[in-house]
Design a protein around this motif. Structure first.
Motif, PDB file in Angstrom:
ATOM      1  N   LYS A 172       0.499  -1.421   0.320  1.00  0.00           N
ATOM      2  CA  LYS A 172       0.013  -0.229   0.124  1.00  0.00           C
ATOM      3  C   LYS A 172       1.191   1.255   0.248  1.00  0.00           C
ATOM      4  O   LYS A 172       0.734   2.652  -0.562  1.00  0.00           O
ATOM      5  N   SER A 173       2.156   1.268   0.988  1.00  0.00           N
ATOM      6  CA  SER A 173       2.932   2.299   0.357  1.00  0.00           C
ATOM      7  C   SER A 173       3.372   2.683  -0.555  1.00  0.00           C
ATOM      8  O   SER A 173       4.223   3.985  -0.898  1.00  0.00           O
ATOM      9  N   LEU A 174       3.449   1.400  -1.490  1.00  0.00           N
ATOM     10  CA  LEU A 174       4.404   2.093  -3.070  1.00  0.00           C
ATOM     11  C   LEU A 174       3.167   2.494  -3.769  1.00  0.00           C
ATOM     12  O   LEU A 174       3.891   2.628  -5.077  1.00  0.00           O
ATOM     13  N   GLY A 175       2.122   2.086  -2.872  1.00  0.00           N
ATOM     14  CA  GLY A 175       0.747   2.967  -4.008  1.00  0.00           C
ATOM     15  C   GLY A 175      -0.259   1.575  -4.927  1.00  0.00           C
ATOM     16  O   GLY A 175      -0.771   1.833  -5.447  1.00  0.00           O
ATOM     17  N   ALA A 176       0.358   0.503  -4.411  1.00  0.00           N
ATOM     18  CA  ALA A 176      -0.082  -1.171  -5.429  1.00  0.00           C
ATOM     19  C   ALA A 176      -1.353  -1.144  -4.820  1.00  0.00           C
ATOM     20  O   ALA A 176      -1.671  -1.036  -3.162  1.00  0.00           O
ATOM     21  N   ASP A 177      -1.178  -2.145  -5.069  1.00  0.00           N
ATOM     22  CA  ASP A 177      -3.061  -2.914  -3.834  1.00  0.00           C
ATOM     23  C   ASP A 177      -3.073  -4.649  -3.794  1.00  0.00           C
ATOM     24  O   ASP A 177      -3.110  -5.110  -4.937  1.00  0.00           O
ATOM     25  N   PRO A 178      -2.561  -4.243  -2.941  1.00  0.00           N
ATOM     26  CA  PRO A 178      -2.325  -6.217  -1.897  1.00  0.00           C
ATOM     27  C   PRO A 178      -3.365  -6.781  -2.437  1.00  0.00           C
ATOM     28  O   PRO A 178      -4.568  -6.724  -1.334  1.00  0.00           O
ATOM     29  N   VAL A 179      -3.752  -7.959  -2.442  1.00  0.00           N
ATOM     30  CA  VAL A 179      -4.486  -8.602  -1.867  1.00  0.00           C
ATOM     31  C   VAL A 179      -3.291  -9.910  -1.651  1.00  0.00           C
ATOM     32  O   VAL A 179      -3.056 -10.770  -1.541  1.00  0.00           O
ATOM     33  N   ALA A 180      -4.050 -10.235  -0.250  1.00  0.00           N
ATOM     34  CA  ALA A 180      -4.174 -11.676   0.439  1.00  0.00           C
ATOM     35  C   ALA A 180      -4.439 -12.536  -0.095  1.00  0.00           C
ATOM     36  O   ALA A 180      -5.389 -13.208  -0.583  1.00  0.00           O
ATOM     37  N   MET A 181      -3.511 -14.314  -0.523  1.00  0.00           N
ATOM     38  CA  MET A 181      -3.868 -15.300  -1.222  1.00  0.00           C
ATOM     39  C   MET A 181      -3.884 -15.689  -1.068  1.00  0.00           C
ATOM     40  O   MET A 181      -2.049 -16.105  -0.800  1.00  0.00           O
ATOM     41  N   ASN A 182      -4.043 -17.699  -0.854  1.00  0.00           N
ATOM     42  CA  ASN A 182      -2.673 -18.638  -0.639  1.00  0.00           C
ATOM     43  C   ASN A 182      -2.207 -19.013  -1.925  1.00  0.00           C
ATOM     44  O   ASN A 182      -3.058 -18.678  -2.992  1.00  0.00           O
ATOM     45  N   PHE A 183      -0.531 -19.382  -1.572  1.00  0.00           N
ATOM     46  CA  PHE A 183       0.041 -19.474  -3.017  1.00  0.00           C
ATOM     47  C   PHE A 183      -0.553 -20.659  -4.201  1.00  0.00           C
ATOM     48  O   PHE A 183      -0.602 -20.532  -5.189  1.00  0.00           O
ATOM     49  N   ALA A 184      -1.647 -21.825  -3.474  1.00  0.00           N
ATOM     50  CA  ALA A 184      -1.948 -22.388  -4.457  1.00  0.00           C
ATOM     51  C   ALA A 184      -3.073 -21.529  -5.535  1.00  0.00           C
ATOM     52  O   ALA A 184      -3.568 -23.032  -7.141  1.00  0.00           O
ATOM     53  N   GLU A 185      -3.461 -21.169  -4.898  1.00  0.00           N
ATOM     54  CA  GLU A 185      -4.179 -20.225  -6.257  1.00  0.00           C
ATOM     55  C   GLU A 185      -3.442 -18.870  -6.635  1.00  0.00           C
ATOM     56  O   GLU A 185      -4.035 -18.706  -7.733  1.00  0.00           O
ATOM     57  N   VAL A 186      -2.333 -19.000  -6.639  1.00  0.00           N
ATOM     58  CA  VAL A 186      -1.412 -17.737  -7.450  1.00  0.00           C
ATOM     59  C   VAL A 186      -1.850 -17.882  -8.933  1.00  0.00           C
ATOM     60  O   VAL A 186      -2.042 -17.100  -9.856  1.00  0.00           O
ATOM     61  N   PHE A 187      -1.225 -18.860  -9.504  1.00  0.00           N
ATOM     62  CA  PHE A 187      -1.357 -19.508 -10.835  1.00  0.00           C
ATOM     63  C   PHE A 187      -1.716 -19.120 -11.676  1.00  0.00           C
ATOM     64  O   PHE A 187      -2.169 -18.586 -12.383  1.00  0.00           O
ATOM     65  N   THR A 188      -3.106 -19.672 -10.943  1.00  0.00           N
ATOM     66  CA  THR A 188      -4.286 -19.012 -12.147  1.00  0.00           C
ATOM     67  C   THR A 188      -5.229 -18.301 -11.771  1.00  0.00           C
ATOM     68  O   THR A 188      -5.545 -17.555 -13.167  1.00  0.00           O
ATOM     69  N   SER A 189      -4.832 -17.275 -10.739  1.00  0.00           N
ATOM     70  CA  SER A 189      -5.239 -16.129 -10.705  1.00  0.00           C
ATOM     71  C   SER A 189      -5.041 -15.167 -10.902  1.00  0.00           C
ATOM     72  O   SER A 189      -4.560 -14.372 -11.753  1.00  0.00           O
ATOM     73  N   LEU A 190      -3.417 -15.325 -11.415  1.00  0.00           N
ATOM     74  CA  LEU A 190      -2.199 -14.776 -12.365  1.00  0.00           C
ATOM     75  C   LEU A 190      -1.979 -15.019 -14.062  1.00  0.00           C
ATOM     76  O   LEU A 190      -2.952 -13.688 -15.270  1.00  0.00           O
ATOM     77  N   GLN A 191      -2.763 -16.405 -14.218  1.00  0.00           N
ATOM     78  CA  GLN A 191      -3.270 -16.620 -15.768  1.00  0.00           C
ATOM     79  C   GLN A 191      -4.659 -15.902 -16.735  1.00  0.00           C
ATOM     80  O   GLN A 191      -4.666 -15.793 -17.205  1.00  0.00           O
ATOM     81  N   ASN A 192      -5.587 -16.366 -15.276  1.00  0.00           N
ATOM     82  CA  ASN A 192      -6.662 -15.568 -15.165  1.00  0.00           C
ATOM     83  C   ASN A 192      -6.947 -13.766 -15.863  1.00  0.00           C
ATOM     84  O   ASN A 192      -7.781 -12.939 -15.659  1.00  0.00           O
ATOM     85  N   GLY A 193      -5.530 -13.559 -14.719  1.00  0.00           N
ATOM     86  CA  GLY A 193      -5.820 -11.419 -14.693  1.00  0.00           C
ATOM     87  C   GLY A 193      -6.408 -10.932 -13.631  1.00  0.00           C
ATOM     88  O   GLY A 193      -6.616  -9.682 -12.956  1.00  0.00           O
ATOM     89  N   THR A 194      -6.978 -11.988 -12.635  1.00  0.00           N
ATOM     90  CA  THR A 194      -7.406 -11.285 -11.425  1.00  0.00           C
ATOM     91  C   THR A 194      -6.554 -10.459 -10.636  1.00  0.00           C
ATOM     92  O   THR A 194      -6.864  -9.879  -9.435  1.00  0.00           O
TER      93      THR A 194
END
Length: 340
Positions: A195-217
């Protein structure tokens, strides 16, 4: 998903000794030599191609070897025992539902924010400095923290220095983070950082990361080389920025209740096996980094930031220390601060 059950071959006599062995990562049963046998479970957050998993398998081999087959370890990747949720996995360890795990202090910090002190931004310059501080005071401080939570800390493995990947554009200065959606581990410190860098951080389990990157979430994520590599993230990310902004050790934890039930002889076996497995895992992780970087450069644009560029990030994140030192407590932060 691969599950590894590691044990040395047993002689007929040793096989008979195991007939009283209990399952599901719990305790042991008496054998004919009045020594207990154990069938334990261990989890790691990432998959079976990672150095975490290799270190856990090595731990199992060493336990079996040093105990003459009385100790067997079942290794589960991707937090299979907690539905992919590493925080729930740590809670299982604390409550004695499983025997061992490799987890980042970032995950532990969701339960007690003091654990995040060692992951303060730009705390360590390099591996040599981290090694020195951990050996001098850091490990002892974290052993005390872990015991408060029902965990026997058997030492540190290593995830490594954390880096940045994303699918939008190169990140070489703090303002490049603005308006990008980044997955971060479930840590209040990391949410504050982004947040201090101006990004929008989202807490997420690592198991969900690949699919979320793939679909643009999400647009990007941050992790050490080995997690980026073993997770296949270059397939869904175009840019890698090498910042080395957070050093991330791995806590090799054992249920404190299970540890306390061991004889002194068996405690010595477990600790010796843990020391050797951690050393093995750390060496493997560091040795692989150069090879992984070569492959990353073939699949992504890789920006290795200059000291001047990194200094801008250090300055941007420095205010976090004022707000977080009270949460870490001076005692814990002093134990991991190289400036002391």
């Amino acid at each position: 998903m691969k599950i590894s059950k590691v044990a040395v071959g047993l002689t007929a006599i040793a096989a008979l000794m195991l007939t009283g062995c209990s399952g599901n990562g719990g305790g042991g049963g008496a054998d004919s030599a009045d020594k207990k046998s154990y069938d334990w479970d261990m989890t790691v957050t990432v998959g079976d191609t990672s150095t975490w998993y290799a270190g856990a398998e090595k731990f199992g081999e060493l336990l079996a070897e040093k105990s003459d087959g009385r100790m067997t370890l079942n290794v589960f990747g991707n937090e299979q025992l907690s539905g992919g949720d590493p925080a729930a996995g740590v809670e299982q360890l604390m409550s004695g539902q499983k025997a061992f795990s490799y987890n980042s202090p970032i995950i532990y910090s969701g339960i007690d924010p003091r654990f995040s002190a060692i992951t303060a931004p730009f705390l360590f310059d390099d591996y040599a400095q981290a090694d020195e501080v951990i050996a001098a005071t850091g490990l002892d401080a974290y052993k005390e923290l872990a015991e408060e939570q029902g965990v026997k800390l058997l030492g540190f493995g290593e995830s490594g220095f954390r880096q940045i990947t994303n699918s939008k554009h190169a990140i070489t200065k703090p303002e490049d983070f603005k308006n990008l959606k980044f997955r971060v581990a479930g840590s209040e410190l990391f949410i504050d950082m982004y947040k201090s860098l101006g990004a929008d951080p989202v807490a997420m389990n690592f198991a969900e990361v690949f699919t979320s990157l793939q679909n643009g979430t999400i647009d990007g994520q941050e992790n050490p080389f080995d997690v980026i590599y073993s997770g296949g993230l270059p397939e869904v990310q175009d840019y890698l920025s090498i910042l080395n902004y957070v050093y991330d050790p791995l806590l090799l934890g054992m249920s404190l209740d299970m540890w306390n039930e061991l004889s002194e002889e068996d405690q010595a076996i477990v600790q010796e096996a843990a020391d050797e497995a951690n050393e093995f895992q750390i060496k493997m992780s560091r040795d692989r980094e150069d090879e992984q970087l070569v492959e990353f450069k073939e699949e992504m644009q890789v920006d290795e930031l200059s000291p001047e560029e990194i200094a801008a990030f250090r300055e941007a994140l420095q205010p976090l220390y004022d707000s977080w030192t009270p949460k870490w407590t001076e005692t814990v932060f002093d134990a991991v601060n190289p400036a002391n």
